[in-house]
Design a protein around this motif. Structure first.
Motif, PDB file in Angstrom:
ATOM      1  N   LYS A   1       1.191  11.354 -17.791  1.00 19.65           N
ATOM      2  CA  LYS A   1       0.589  10.138 -18.350  1.00 19.65           C
ATOM      3  C   LYS A   1      -0.113   9.324 -17.263  1.00 19.65           C
ATOM      4  CE  LYS A   1       3.984   9.706 -22.096  1.00 19.65           C
ATOM      5  NZ  LYS A   1       5.106   8.892 -22.638  1.00 19.65           N
ATOM      6  N   LYS A   2       0.443   9.334 -16.069  1.00 23.26           N
ATOM      7  CA  LYS A   2      -0.190   8.601 -14.964  1.00 23.26           C
ATOM      8  C   LYS A   2      -1.503   9.250 -14.540  1.00 23.26           C
ATOM      9  CE  LYS A   2       4.026   6.602 -13.016  1.00 23.26           C
ATOM     10  NZ  LYS A   2       4.861   6.402 -11.817  1.00 23.26           N
ATOM     11  N   THR A   3      -1.595  10.563 -14.696  1.00 20.72           N
ATOM     12  CA  THR A   3      -2.832  11.257 -14.294  1.00 20.72           C
ATOM     13  C   THR A   3      -3.997  10.954 -15.235  1.00 20.72           C
ATOM     14  OG1 THR A   3      -2.368  13.284 -15.557  1.00 20.72           O
ATOM     15  CG2 THR A   3      -1.469  13.149 -13.311  1.00 20.72           C
ATOM     16  N   LEU A   4      -3.711  10.351 -16.396  1.00 25.38           N
ATOM     17  CA  LEU A   4      -4.775  10.030 -17.354  1.00 25.38           C
ATOM     18  C   LEU A   4      -5.515   8.740 -16.991  1.00 25.38           C
ATOM     19  CD1 LEU A   4      -2.858  10.862 -20.671  1.00 25.38           C
ATOM     20  CD2 LEU A   4      -4.592  12.260 -19.534  1.00 25.38           C
ATOM     21  N   LYS A   5      -4.937   7.968 -16.074  1.00 30.19           N
ATOM     22  CA  LYS A   5      -5.558   6.699 -15.700  1.00 30.19           C
ATOM     23  C   LYS A   5      -6.734   6.940 -14.764  1.00 30.19           C
ATOM     24  CE  LYS A   5      -1.212   4.145 -16.166  1.00 30.19           C
ATOM     25  NZ  LYS A   5      -0.213   3.287 -15.491  1.00 30.19           N
ATOM     26  N   LYS A   6      -7.761   6.108 -14.884  1.00 31.91           N
ATOM     27  CA  LYS A   6      -8.953   6.217 -14.044  1.00 31.91           C
ATOM     28  C   LYS A   6      -8.776   5.322 -12.815  1.00 31.91           C
ATOM     29  CE  LYS A   6     -11.086   8.958 -16.909  1.00 31.91           C
ATOM     30  NZ  LYS A   6     -11.331  10.365 -16.532  1.00 31.91           N
ATOM     31  N   SER A   7      -8.093   5.842 -11.835  1.00 27.54           N
ATOM     32  CA  SER A   7      -7.792   5.032 -10.661  1.00 27.54           C
ATOM     33  C   SER A   7      -7.810   5.900  -9.409  1.00 27.54           C
ATOM     34  CB  SER A   7      -6.417   4.369 -10.812  1.00 27.54           C
ATOM     35  OG  SER A   7      -6.062   3.688  -9.633  1.00 27.54           O
ATOM     36  N   TYR A   8      -8.044   5.226  -8.286  1.00 31.88           N
ATOM     37  CA  TYR A   8      -7.994   5.910  -7.002  1.00 31.88           C
ATOM     38  C   TYR A   8      -6.613   5.792  -6.340  1.00 31.88           C
ATOM     39  CZ  TYR A   8     -13.084   6.458  -6.931  1.00 31.88           C
ATOM     40  OH  TYR A   8     -14.368   6.821  -7.208  1.00 31.88           O
ATOM     41  N   TYR A   9      -5.690   4.990  -6.940  1.00 40.92           N
ATOM     42  CA  TYR A   9      -4.420   4.746  -6.256  1.00 40.92           C
ATOM     43  C   TYR A   9      -3.325   4.432  -7.271  1.00 40.92           C
ATOM     44  CZ  TYR A   9      -1.200   2.900  -2.683  1.00 40.92           C
ATOM     45  OH  TYR A   9      -0.140   2.687  -1.863  1.00 40.92           O
ATOM     46  N   ILE A  10      -2.401   5.348  -7.473  1.00 42.04           N
ATOM     47  CA  ILE A  10      -1.235   5.126  -8.325  1.00 42.04           C
ATOM     48  C   ILE A  10      -0.006   5.667  -7.591  1.00 42.04           C
ATOM     49  CG2 ILE A  10      -0.062   5.730 -10.475  1.00 42.04           C
ATOM     50  CD1 ILE A  10      -2.748   5.897 -11.822  1.00 42.04           C
ATOM     51  N   GLU A  11       0.999   4.819  -7.444  1.00 39.87           N
ATOM     52  CA  GLU A  11       2.235   5.257  -6.793  1.00 39.87           C
ATOM     53  C   GLU A  11       3.034   6.149  -7.732  1.00 39.87           C
ATOM     54  OE1 GLU A  11       4.659   2.161  -5.220  1.00 39.87           O
ATOM     55  OE2 GLU A  11       3.083   1.346  -3.934  1.00 39.87           O
ATOM     56  N   VAL A  12       3.519   7.245  -7.168  1.00 38.17           N
ATOM     57  CA  VAL A  12       4.323   8.197  -7.932  1.00 38.17           C
ATOM     58  C   VAL A  12       5.806   8.056  -7.582  1.00 38.17           C
ATOM     59  CG1 VAL A  12       4.793  10.648  -8.338  1.00 38.17           C
ATOM     60  CG2 VAL A  12       2.431   9.834  -8.167  1.00 38.17           C
ATOM     61  N   LYS A  13       6.090   7.982  -6.280  1.00 37.21           N
ATOM     62  CA  LYS A  13       7.480   7.839  -5.840  1.00 37.21           C
ATOM     63  C   LYS A  13       7.510   7.204  -4.467  1.00 37.21           C
ATOM     64  CE  LYS A  13      11.905  10.297  -5.634  1.00 37.21           C
ATOM     65  NZ  LYS A  13      12.600  11.590  -5.828  1.00 37.21           N
ATOM     66  N   ARG A  14       8.541   6.371  -4.242  1.00 34.96           N
ATOM     67  CA  ARG A  14       8.701   5.691  -2.958  1.00 34.96           C
ATOM     68  C   ARG A  14       9.889   6.262  -2.196  1.00 34.96           C
ATOM     69  NH1 ARG A  14       9.002  -0.605  -3.340  1.00 34.96           N
ATOM     70  NH2 ARG A  14       8.940  -0.247  -1.087  1.00 34.96           N
ATOM     71  N   GLN A  15       9.932   5.937  -0.906  1.00 33.98           N
ATOM     72  CA  GLN A  15      11.029   6.300  -0.010  1.00 33.98           C
ATOM     73  C   GLN A  15      11.340   7.799  -0.050  1.00 33.98           C
ATOM     74  OE1 GLN A  15      14.384   3.632  -0.424  1.00 33.98           O
ATOM     75  NE2 GLN A  15      13.215   1.950   0.452  1.00 33.98           N
ATOM     76  N   VAL A  16      10.295   8.555   0.107  1.00 35.74           N
ATOM     77  CA  VAL A  16      10.410  10.015   0.148  1.00 35.74           C
ATOM     78  C   VAL A  16      10.596  10.440   1.606  1.00 35.74           C
ATOM     79  CG1 VAL A  16       9.183  12.184  -0.251  1.00 35.74           C
ATOM     80  CG2 VAL A  16       9.033  10.319  -1.930  1.00 35.74           C
ATOM     81  N   GLU A  17      11.583  11.289   1.867  1.00 38.90           N
ATOM     82  CA  GLU A  17      11.849  11.742   3.230  1.00 38.90           C
ATOM     83  C   GLU A  17      10.718  12.656   3.717  1.00 38.90           C
ATOM     84  OE1 GLU A  17      14.180  10.592   5.033  1.00 38.90           O
ATOM     85  OE2 GLU A  17      15.390   9.575   3.511  1.00 38.90           O
ATOM     86  N   THR A  18      10.614  12.765   5.041  1.00 40.53           N
ATOM     87  CA  THR A  18       9.515  13.523   5.655  1.00 40.53           C
ATOM     88  C   THR A  18       9.522  14.981   5.212  1.00 40.53           C
ATOM     89  OG1 THR A  18       9.504  12.067   7.587  1.00 40.53           O
ATOM     90  CG2 THR A  18       8.509  14.236   7.855  1.00 40.53           C
ATOM     91  N   GLU A  19      10.688  15.554   5.064  1.00 44.50           N
ATOM     92  CA  GLU A  19      10.787  16.953   4.643  1.00 44.50           C
ATOM     93  C   GLU A  19      10.141  17.158   3.273  1.00 44.50           C
ATOM     94  OE1 GLU A  19      14.239  20.358   3.780  1.00 44.50           O
ATOM     95  OE2 GLU A  19      14.784  18.376   4.556  1.00 44.50           O
ATOM     96  N   THR A  20      10.404  16.220   2.354  1.00 46.63           N
ATOM     97  CA  THR A  20       9.813  16.316   1.011  1.00 46.63           C
ATOM     98  C   THR A  20       8.321  16.012   1.074  1.00 46.63           C
ATOM     99  OG1 THR A  20      11.912  15.605   0.048  1.00 46.63           O
ATOM    100  CG2 THR A  20       9.968  15.443  -1.353  1.00 46.63           C
ATOM    101  N   ARG A  21       7.946  15.061   1.894  1.00 42.75           N
ATOM    102  CA  ARG A  21       6.527  14.727   2.052  1.00 42.75           C
ATOM    103  C   ARG A  21       5.739  15.941   2.535  1.00 42.75           C
ATOM    104  NH1 ARG A  21       3.552  13.428   7.396  1.00 42.75           N
ATOM    105  NH2 ARG A  21       1.693  12.299   6.693  1.00 42.75           N
ATOM    106  N   ASP A  22       6.328  16.713   3.464  1.00 41.05           N
ATOM    107  CA  ASP A  22       5.655  17.917   3.958  1.00 41.05           C
ATOM    108  C   ASP A  22       5.435  18.932   2.835  1.00 41.05           C
ATOM    109  OD1 ASP A  22       5.629  16.806   6.453  1.00 41.05           O
ATOM    110  OD2 ASP A  22       7.371  17.917   7.203  1.00 41.05           O
ATOM    111  N   LYS A  23       6.389  19.015   1.921  1.00 42.08           N
ATOM    112  CA  LYS A  23       6.230  19.918   0.771  1.00 42.08           C
ATOM    113  C   LYS A  23       5.088  19.452  -0.132  1.00 42.08           C
ATOM    114  CE  LYS A  23      11.101  21.310   0.591  1.00 42.08           C
ATOM    115  NZ  LYS A  23      12.353  21.277  -0.207  1.00 42.08           N
ATOM    116  N   VAL A  24       4.966  18.123  -0.281  1.00 41.92           N
ATOM    117  CA  VAL A  24       3.883  17.563  -1.096  1.00 41.92           C
ATOM    118  C   VAL A  24       2.525  17.892  -0.470  1.00 41.92           C
ATOM    119  CG1 VAL A  24       2.808  15.410  -1.879  1.00 41.92           C
ATOM    120  CG2 VAL A  24       5.282  15.729  -2.111  1.00 41.92           C
ATOM    121  N   LEU A  25       2.421  17.696   0.841  1.00 43.12           N
ATOM    122  CA  LEU A  25       1.156  17.991   1.522  1.00 43.12           C
ATOM    123  C   LEU A  25       0.822  19.476   1.453  1.00 43.12           C
ATOM    124  CD1 LEU A  25       1.448  15.696   4.689  1.00 43.12           C
ATOM    125  CD2 LEU A  25       0.125  15.305   2.599  1.00 43.12           C
ATOM    126  N   GLU A  26       1.847  20.322   1.524  1.00 39.03           N
ATOM    127  CA  GLU A  26       1.618  21.772   1.408  1.00 39.03           C
ATOM    128  C   GLU A  26       1.126  22.111   0.005  1.00 39.03           C
ATOM    129  OE1 GLU A  26       1.158  25.443   2.844  1.00 39.03           O
ATOM    130  OE2 GLU A  26       1.868  23.726   4.027  1.00 39.03           O
TER     131      GLU A  26
END
Length: 749
Positions: free
Chosen positions: A115-140
């Motif tokens: 539902k969030k992907t349907l919005k016409k925006s350049y910036y929507i927060e999905v999740k906060r306080q994500v550890e670096t290990e998980t962030r690396d998985k997101v970037l991958e």
């Protein structure tokens, strides 16, 4: 002349009506325009800007908290926000790819994320306080969908911060904790939130006509400002020592309602340690730390568990040292002592008679002494050392209600101490006929020995500190400095004298009495050999029954000062509802006080000054005598002020007992073997429990053993052996060193 026809008249009337309509129309438009351009202009401008700009907050890094030596106690570690720019997702298939992939990595609901992907925006927060290990998985994942599906710029990460406490439950009640948005909720985190929080930054993004964020070149970024750092007066080493022994005392004495200890620098008011047990881990403050309580809640009906959990959390977050009030009992007696001395109501010739009880006034019930047979005639010093309630009843009436309350106020009990921690409670004193401080005769009879009113432990330790600080009452504090990220001092705390409560001369007199009390009175269990300790025990009734055993509960406490010749620190140990073998302050809180002082004083570099009797019982480290000639080894043992016993007919020592580099008390025995008889030369360990120091020493000599003394050091028969390091009946080598712990078993209040 021809008459004007109806057509002309109608035309004129129509023209007039038209003019009126035009004037009215243009007038209303003009008025509306003037209204919008003047009165409504600021609001319309604000709406226009809001429609044209989107504002995103950048988290500020919360300031760190350090102990007085720079040890990190609380810090904000870097974590990440995961954000999406759905404007770059062109098809529904791409939206599902992003939503499903992120939901799996971040453990989110994929439909909600879609539902969030349907919005016409350049910036929507999905999740906060994500550890670096998980962030690396997101970037991958972002790289993967770029190469497979050509999806670009749809996923990004933004630096965020998460509060952490590297020492876990250490000083939890003092530090407090933060909420999900890094706002301080308890403890210092709440008290100094405005300094620690910092100022959030902003990303201001332009929007197009349909309300969609425009590309990044139309952004303005305002950097966040880090929060300020706190340097505390707390010392990590001292705090750890205090927490260790408070926990130990709670377990050994089966304390039902928690305990605490407070240590203060008497000259400055700086709090060096504040141990509150059972506490909690600020990293996980919503977890109930006490396993017993947790199991009790789990056994409750489901509809009762939420309230029980809430109550348990509130209790574990509560800083007992400043938020709980209690009846102080006999630790208050030094205050009454200072009052009668200041008013010159007593001197060296004043005697207080105790027959075991006293009737304070005609028609009153007798007030008993803990010594049923009575103390007889006693001086002021003896009355304090005996902790004699009848003597203090007499002092109360010597002072009178007005003077008693005057000193109660002067010592700071009628007001909060003002310590820089949230949740400090006020005292509960006598309030008769709506007049605070007004006391009936029964109140005046029991208040001098600390009964029937309530104060906080923090108020009590500050009053004791005043006695050690030449009579000056100090303002307590826990934060010494506030600094910015570059180390610049924003604010510092200077020691503040609230008032001169009593004269230096009176303070010195009371201090001398407290020192004598620790040496030969009711406070022996708080004494530490080699240090000049002053102390007073306290045992007070609570008039409540927490454990439902049909009797009132007690609070055991011990307050003291060291070193008495040049006071530096004051310490209060306090235990609510001990259910073990004893509930008396001397037995429950005294050993805790002694254990803490025995480690803190050497840590602070306070020099030991042993008495002659203490020097005789000091232990010395023996050498390795193996391979030495018998005469040489025997001489070395004698030079160490020890006795040498030779076993065998050889000329060379081949083994010894105790082992090399052991500590043996002066006058002890070292066995030197010149043959292989050591293995068979054994003795059975006797039972030292209940023996006096001299009796235990004689028994050790008879048994062929050495003993070192720990705990209460006194030749008084009231001090007896309680614990021995090697259990009775065990077979050991002759000459083995056994540590015997002595305690004063006393019902002194």
């Amino acid at each position: 002349m021809a008459k004007k026809g109806p057509t002309v008249m109608l035309w004129r009337r129509s023209l007039i009506v038209l003019l009126v309509i035009l004037i009215a129309g243009f007038g209303s438009v003009t008025a509306r325009l003037l209204y919008l351009q003047t009165y409504m202009a600021p609001e319309l401008q604000k709406k226009a800007v809001n429609q044209q700009l989107a504002d995103t907050t950048i988290s500020a890094k919360r300031g760190s908290i350090y102990d007085r030596n720079g040890k990190v106690l609380a810090q904000s570690a870097t974590v990440w926000k995961i954000v999406i720019a759905p404007i770059f997702l062109e098809t529904d298939e791409e939206r599902h790819i992003v939503a499903d992939g992120l939901a799996k990595i971040l453990e989110l609901d994929s439909e909600e994320l879609y539902k969030k992907t349907l919005k016409k925006s350049y910036y929507i927060e999905v999740k906060r306080q994500v550890e670096t290990e998980t962030r690396d998985k997101v970037l991958e994942f972002a790289k993967d969908i770029k190469s497979k599906y050509g999806i670009v710029q749809a996923i990004d990460t933004v630096e965020d911060f998460k509060r952490s406490y590297p020492l876990n439950e250490f000083a939890g009640s003092v530090l407090g904790f933060v909420g999900s948005d890094s706002q301080g909720l308890e403890g210092l985190e709440a008290q100094y939130d405005e300094y620690l929080t910092g100022k959030p930054g902003r990303i201001i993004t332009a929007q197009n006509a349909i309300g969609t964020n425009m590309p990044y070149q139309y952004q303005q970024k305002i950097e966040a400002q880090d929060g300020y750092n706190l340097t505390l007066t707390l010392d990590e080493t001292i705090q750890r020592i205090m927490e260790k022994y408070v926990k130990q005392a709670i377990v050994e004495n089966k304390v039902a309602n928690r305990g605490c200890a407070i240590m203060v620098n008497v000259k400055t008011g700086a709090v060096l340690g504040m141990a509150v047990e059972d506490s909690f881990d600020p990293n996980d403050p919503f977890d109930i730390a006490d396993e017993k309580t947790k199991k009790e809640i789990e056994s409750l009906p489901e509809n009762e568990q939420d309230q029980a959990t809430s109550d348990a959390l509130t209790k574990q977050w509560r800083n007992k040292a400043i938020s709980d009030t209690y009846t102080p009992g006999s630790v208050f007696k030094p205050v009454t002592t200072a009052a009668v001395l200041s008013e010159k109501l007593v001197d060296d010739n004043t005697r207080f008679n105790c027959t075991g009880s006293i009737i304070p006034y005609e028609g009153a019930a007798p007030i008993g002494c803990h010594l049923f047979s009575g103390h007889g005639s006693q001086t002021l010093t003896e009355a304090l050392m005996n902790s004699c309630n009848p003597a203090y009843v007499q002092m109360g009436f010597m002072l009178g209600a007005e003077k008693f309350y005057q000193y109660y106020v002067a010592f700071g009990f009628s007001e909060k101490t003002g310590i820089d921690l949230p949740g400090e409670s006020e005292d509960i004193f006598f309030d008769q006929d709506g007049v605070e401080g007004k006391m009936y005769d029964i109140d005046l009879a029991v208040a001098p020995f600390g009964q029937n009113f309530q104060i906080t432990p923090m108020q009590m330790i500050m009053a004791i500190s005043a006695l050690a600080n030449d009579g000056k009452l100090m303002q307590p504090y826990t934060v010494s400095q506030i600094t910015d990220s570059d180390g610049n001092v924003i604010k510092s705390t200077e020691p503040t004298v609230k008032r001169q409560v009593i004269s230096k001369d009176v303070a010195d007199q009371v201090l001398a009495m407290l020192e004598q009390n620790a040496i030969s009175g009711g406070a022996k269990n708080g004494y530490v050999a080699g240090y000049r300790i002053g102390g007073k025990t306290g045992t007070s009734e609570t008039h409540r029954d927490n454990n439902n055993d049909g009797t009132d509960d007690y609070i055991a406490s011990f307050a003291g000062i060291a070193p008495c010749d040049d006071p530096e620190i004051a310490l209060l140990c306090y235990f609510d509802t001990p259910l073990g073998d004893s509930y008396y302050g001397a037995s429950v809180a005294g050993p805790c006080f002694r254990n803490i002082m025995s480690e803190v004083l050497p840590y602070l570099g306070v020099e030991k000054k042993y008495s002659e009797s203490e020097l005789k019982n000091l232990s010395t480290q023996i050498s390795a005598y193996g391979g030495m000639a018998v005469d040489e080894a025997s001489a070395a043992v004698s030079n160490a002020e020890l006795k040498a016993v030779i076993k065998g007919d050889g000329d060379t020592v081949i083994s010894q007992s105790p082992d090399p580099y052991s500590y043996v008390p002066k006058g002890g025995t070292v066995i030197l073997y010149t043959d292989d008889s050591a293995e068979s030369d054994t003795v059975i360990v006797p039972d030292f429990k209940g023996l006096s120091m001299s009796q235990a020493s004689d028994l050790a000599t008879q048994s062929g053993l050495n003993i070192t003394i720990s705990g209460t050091f006194s030749s008084d028969d009231s001090v007896t052996a309680e614990v021995q390091s090697i259990e009775k009946g065990k077979v050991v080598s002759r000459g083995t060193v056994i540590t015997v712990t002595f305690e004063q078993k006393s019902n002194i209040m």
